[in-house]
Write a protein that holds these residues in place. Structure first.
Motif, short mmCIF file in Angstrom:
data_model
loop_
_atom_site.label_atom_id
_atom_site.label_comp_id
_atom_site.label_asym_id
_atom_site.label_seq_id
_atom_site.Cartn_x
_atom_site.Cartn_y
_atom_site.Cartn_z
N ILE A 32 0.78 -1.16 0.16
CA ILE A 32 0.01 0.16 -0.21
C ILE A 32 0.98 1.15 0.01
O ILE A 32 1.57 1.39 0.91
N GLU B 26 4.75 1.13 1.46
CA GLU B 26 4.95 0.02 2.32
C GLU B 26 4.25 -1.17 1.89
O GLU B 26 3.34 -1.53 1.37
N ILE C 179 2.99 -4.52 2.95
CA ILE C 179 2.41 -5.18 4.10
C ILE C 179 2.57 -6.68 4.09
O ILE C 179 2.17 -7.18 5.27
N ALA D 291 0.65 -9.89 15.88
CA ALA D 291 0.38 -8.89 16.78
C ALA D 291 -0.64 -8.07 15.73
O ALA D 291 -0.42 -8.27 14.50
N GLY E 157 -1.38 -5.09 13.41
CA GLY E 157 -0.63 -4.70 12.27
C GLY E 157 0.31 -5.63 11.54
O GLY E 157 1.22 -5.10 10.55
N SER E 158 0.38 -6.63 11.98
CA SER E 158 1.21 -7.66 11.23
C SER E 158 0.65 -8.06 9.99
O SER E 158 1.53 -8.60 9.03
N GLY E 159 -0.33 -7.95 9.45
CA GLY E 159 -1.11 -8.07 8.11
C GLY E 159 -2.12 -9.09 8.15
O GLY E 159 -2.40 -9.57 6.90
N LYS E 160 -2.66 -9.48 9.23
CA LYS E 160 -3.70 -10.68 9.23
C LYS E 160 -4.77 -10.44 8.41
O LYS E 160 -5.33 -11.14 7.51
N SER F 284 -5.50 -8.07 6.17
CA SER F 284 -5.11 -7.82 4.87
C SER F 284 -4.94 -9.26 3.96
O SER F 284 -5.32 -9.52 3.00
N GLU G 35 -11.52 -11.67 13.48
CA GLU G 35 -11.54 -11.43 14.60
C GLU G 35 -13.24 -11.51 15.19
O GLU G 35 -13.71 -10.47 15.70
N HIS H 17 -6.90 -12.38 18.17
CA HIS H 17 -5.66 -12.19 18.84
C HIS H 17 -5.55 -13.35 19.77
O HIS H 17 -4.44 -13.18 20.57
N1 LIG Z 1 -4.94 2.16 3.97
C1 LIG Z 1 -3.60 1.96 4.40
N2 LIG Z 1 -2.46 2.69 4.19
C2 LIG Z 1 -1.56 2.16 4.52
N3 LIG Z 1 -1.09 1.21 5.55
C3 LIG Z 1 -2.04 0.56 5.76
C4 LIG Z 1 -3.35 0.71 5.14
N4 LIG Z 1 -4.19 -0.48 5.81
C5 LIG Z 1 -3.50 -1.05 6.44
N5 LIG Z 1 -2.27 -0.45 6.53
C6 LIG Z 1 -1.00 -1.20 7.19
O1 LIG Z 1 -1.04 -2.45 6.94
C7 LIG Z 1 -0.47 -3.36 7.84
C8 LIG Z 1 -1.16 -4.64 7.91
O2 LIG Z 1 -2.78 -4.00 8.51
P1 LIG Z 1 -3.62 -5.11 8.99
O3 LIG Z 1 -4.84 -4.52 9.16
O4 LIG Z 1 -3.68 -6.32 7.70
O5 LIG Z 1 -2.98 -5.77 10.21
P2 LIG Z 1 -3.97 -6.78 11.38
O6 LIG Z 1 -2.87 -7.85 11.41
O7 LIG Z 1 -5.17 -7.30 10.77
O8 LIG Z 1 -3.80 -5.87 12.56
P3 LIG Z 1 -5.07 -5.89 13.74
O9 LIG Z 1 -4.74 -7.14 14.49
O10 LIG Z 1 -4.84 -4.53 14.16
O11 LIG Z 1 -6.50 -6.04 12.98
C9 LIG Z 1 -0.41 -2.35 9.19
O12 LIG Z 1 1.07 -2.06 9.45
C10 LIG Z 1 -1.05 -1.29 8.69
O13 LIG Z 1 -0.58 -0.01 9.06
#
Ligand SMILES: Nc1ncnc2c1ncn2[C@@H]1O[C@H](COP(=O)(O)OP(=O)(O)OP(=O)(O)O)[C@@H](O)[C@H]1O
Ligand SMILES: [Mg+2]
Lengths: 225, 406
Positions: free
Chosen positions: A13, A16, A18, A37, A39-42, A44, A165, A197
């Motif tokens: 994105i 970055e 991800i 954790a 922000g780890s990308g789950k 996505s 979740e 989580h």
């Molecule tokens: N629109 C965006 N623009 C830039 N970075 C993004 C965007 N959306 C998500 N990210 C980044 O992508 C990474 C993965 O996000 P993701 O939502 O997949 O994490 P997660 O593991 O589901 O987190 P959580 O447990 O908080 O739900 C994170 O570092 C987040 O900051």
């Protein structure tokens, strides 16, 4: 047999990255938990598995079919027939009764209204919501909302349920209840991928995948005593 | 399609007040269109119908130098112009009569004059006609109050005067004697044999019929004719036919459309103004529709995302929101048509004397179902146009962005 297969999935994105090259297969009938954790990308990863988002790089196979992410109609059709989503928030539509909310995917599939209604009744009943079919979302509790969302995900008998979740907003009693429902669905043959989580819940699955910084850190089967 | 309706109909019930306002906006545009068009078309068609009945479909006349002259200077003693006559008119009449599209041909001698009754006088247009031939080429008799056209044959000093000419002179009955003053200063005592009422103000206020022989001798122009009038089968062909005649007639051949081109172009302007008003009303309601859908879309992003997650595709989402515009358009058209119909009924029931370009008792309305069809078409067009962009925006939303932003 694989329901979903990811090969070399990358997602960026902006600048970055991800998801950094994920290979992951989900077998038919599996109950897979994804942890990691914040922000780890789950999430996505789950969006890509659910054909809601397209990867920057890599390939997705759904039941052996290579997914073409430019074919929006086909993606929608697969989501409608083969995939059921459950999110942290219930996302029920406020204009509709619980019954109608559950019926929506079936109506989209082209099922007759009577038939869709009958199936929705059955599902709501089996999830302990019998008698509340005509209510609206503001007339039920958070735990009940999530069960309605599960019924909605199930109505078209999908190959896989993808849950992000699903217990994130629930107390431990309701969380456990959702887990029991998932286990029961899984016993009947539906593949389940659940992001969570809570390790305690994750360990009730059959397989545990840990994600860290957009890559698979570990992938193991869960031994039961 | 079922699934689109299933969702759209529920979502429509949101924003009730705004939806009602939009529907009313469209209804106003629709009823304004129906009522204004039927009034205008009614008036215009009435006018044109009267003109077609009253005026020659095609007229042959000498090519007058189109110098604008004050009518009064012309009246007072000026000699008829040398060129003001048609030579060889008998042959011309025979020739024209042979054309299968022609129903009748009649010669006329037209002049100005003044009618006097007591102390009152009135400038008039004198039409010297042949009472035998005239009915073949015009339906003047239709407009005669007592249908006494043939009296002009028996009474060589008889005249038929327009009702408004009569009114100015204080004459409302046949039998009155008037003094006719010709442009050359000669006078003649004439008797009113009939009155003539067409409803077209400028005609009723000027026209006086007299036997052509009488007029010829009064003007000392024995055997002269300065106008040939032609009645044809299809009035819409007048312009074409007049051009065809023009190629072998050395005088000016003029169709009724040409003679009345000023009025016809005023009608065009009138129509344009009406359509602009209707366009403005519909544009305002279109913005209303645009607004409602845009706000609904912004408010329902989450719902759109979940619909997409459960398998609704972009086309479905587009249709769901366009349905709102469609329903507003149809409802607006329905209500507007009913209101328009009611207004038409009301206007037709009013009895009042309209005095203007035409005189009628009450409004003349053109009540064709076509107007309703056009109205439905316009309102749907505007409603769908207005709903397209916000609906398109909805269909392009990315569900993942919405889920992430929760
Ligand atoms: N629109 C965006 N623009 C830039 N970075 C993004 C965007 N959306 C998500 N990210 C980044 O992508 C990474 C993965 O996000 P993701 O939502 O997949 O994490 P997660 O593991 O589901 O987190 P959580 O447990 O908080 O739900 C994170 O570092 C987040 O900051
Ligand atoms: Mg997440």
């Amino acid at each position: 047999m694989k329901v979903i297969e990811l090969r070399g999935i990358r997602k960026s994105i902006g600048q970055e990255e991800i998801l950094k090259g994920i290979d992951l297969s989900v077998q038919v009938g599996e109950f897979l938990a994804i942890v990691g954790a914040s922000g780890s990308g789950k999430s996505s990863l789950l969006y890509i598995m659910g054909l809601l988002d397209k990867p920057t790089e890599g390939e997705v196979f759904f039941e052996g079919e290579r997914v073409d992410f430019s074919e929006e109609k086909r993606l929608s059709e697969l989501r409608n027939k083969k995939i059921g989503f459950v999110f942290q928030f219930h996302y029920l539509l406020p204009e509709f009764t619980l019954l109608e909310n559950v019926m929506l995917p079936a109506i989209k599939l082209g099922m007759k209204k009577d038939e869709a209604e009958e199936r929705a009744y059955e599902l709501l009943n089996s999830l302990g919501l019998g008698g509340k079919e005509r209510r609206r979302i503001y007339q039920i509790s958070g735990g009940e909302m999530q069960r309605v969302a599960i019924a909605r995900a199930l109505i078209n008998s999908p190959s896989a349920i993808l849950a992000d979740e699903p217990t994130g907003n629930l107390d431990s009693k309701n969380s456990q209840r959702v887990m029991e429902i998932f286990k029961e669905i899984n016993r009947r043959g539906t593949t389940i991928v659940m992001v969570t989580h809570e390790l305690e819940l994750a360990e009730q699955a059959q397989r545990l995948v840990e994600i860290k910084d957009g890559a698979v850190l570990s992938d193991r089967a869960i031994q039961r005593a | 399609m079922n699934h689109v309706l299933f969702v759209a109909l529920k979502m429509l019930l949101q924003r009730k007040r705004q939806t009602v306002v939009s529907i009313l906006g469209v209804s106003m545009g629709v009823s304004a269109f129906i009522v204004m068009s039927s009034l205008m078309l009614g008036f215009q068609n009435y006018f044109i119908q009267q003109v077609i009945d009253l005026e020659p479909h095609i007229k042959v006349k000498p090519r007058v130098e189109e110098k604008e002259r004050e009518p009064y200077t012309l009246l007072l003693g000026e000699k008829p112009e040398e060129k003001d006559r048609i030579l060889g008119w008998q042959d011309m009449v025979k020739y024209i009569e042979r054309n299968p599209e022609v129903l009748g041909v009649a010669p006329r001698l037209v002049s100005r004059g003044i009618l006097k009754h007591g102390v009152r006088d009135k400038p008039i247009t004198l039409l010297g006609i042949d009472p035998k031939r005239e009915p073949k080429a015009s339906i003047v008799e239709k407009f005669l109050v007592h249908k006494n056209l043939q009296r002009l044959e028996t009474n060589r000093t008889g005249v038929i005067v327009g009702v408004l000419v009569g009114k100015s002179l204080g004459v409302d009955q046949p039998g009155k004697k008037l003094l006719l003053v010709a442009p050359n200063g000669r006078t003649l005592l004439v008797t009113v044999e009939d009155l003539f009422e067409s409803g077209i103000t400028n005609i009723d206020d000027a026209r006086v019929y007299i036997n052509i022989k009488t007029l010829q001798s009064l003007l000392e122009r024995q055997g002269e004719v300065n106008e040939i009038i032609i009645k044809i089968r299809d009035v819409n062909r007048a312009e074409k036919l007049s051009r065809a005649f023009q190629s072998f007639i050395p005088y000016q051949v003029e169709s009724w459309q040409r003679a009345y081109r000023n009025f016809l172009s005023i009608f065009k302007i009138q129509n344009t103004i009406t359509y602009m008003i209707v366009f403005a009303i519909l544009t305002v309601s279109a913005f209303g529709i645009f607004n409602i859908i845009m706000m609904t879309v912004l408010e329902k992003k989450k719902d759109i995302a979940i619909l997409m997650a459960m398998g609704f595709n972009r086309g479905d989402i587009l249709l769901i929101f366009m349905m709102e515009g469609f329903v507003i358009g149809v409802m607006g058209a329905l209500i507007g048509s009913l209101a328009g119909f009611a207004l038409q009924e009301y206007l037709e029931s009013i009895k009042l004397d309209v005095e203007g370009l035409i005189r009628t008792r009450g409004f003349v309305l053109e009540r064709t179902p076509l107007l309703y069809i056009y109205a439905l078409f316009f309102s749907l067009f505007f409603a769908l146009l207005a709903s397209f962009y916000p609906s398109y925006r909805a269909s392009r939303l990315n569900p993942v962005d919405i889920f992430r932003s929760q």
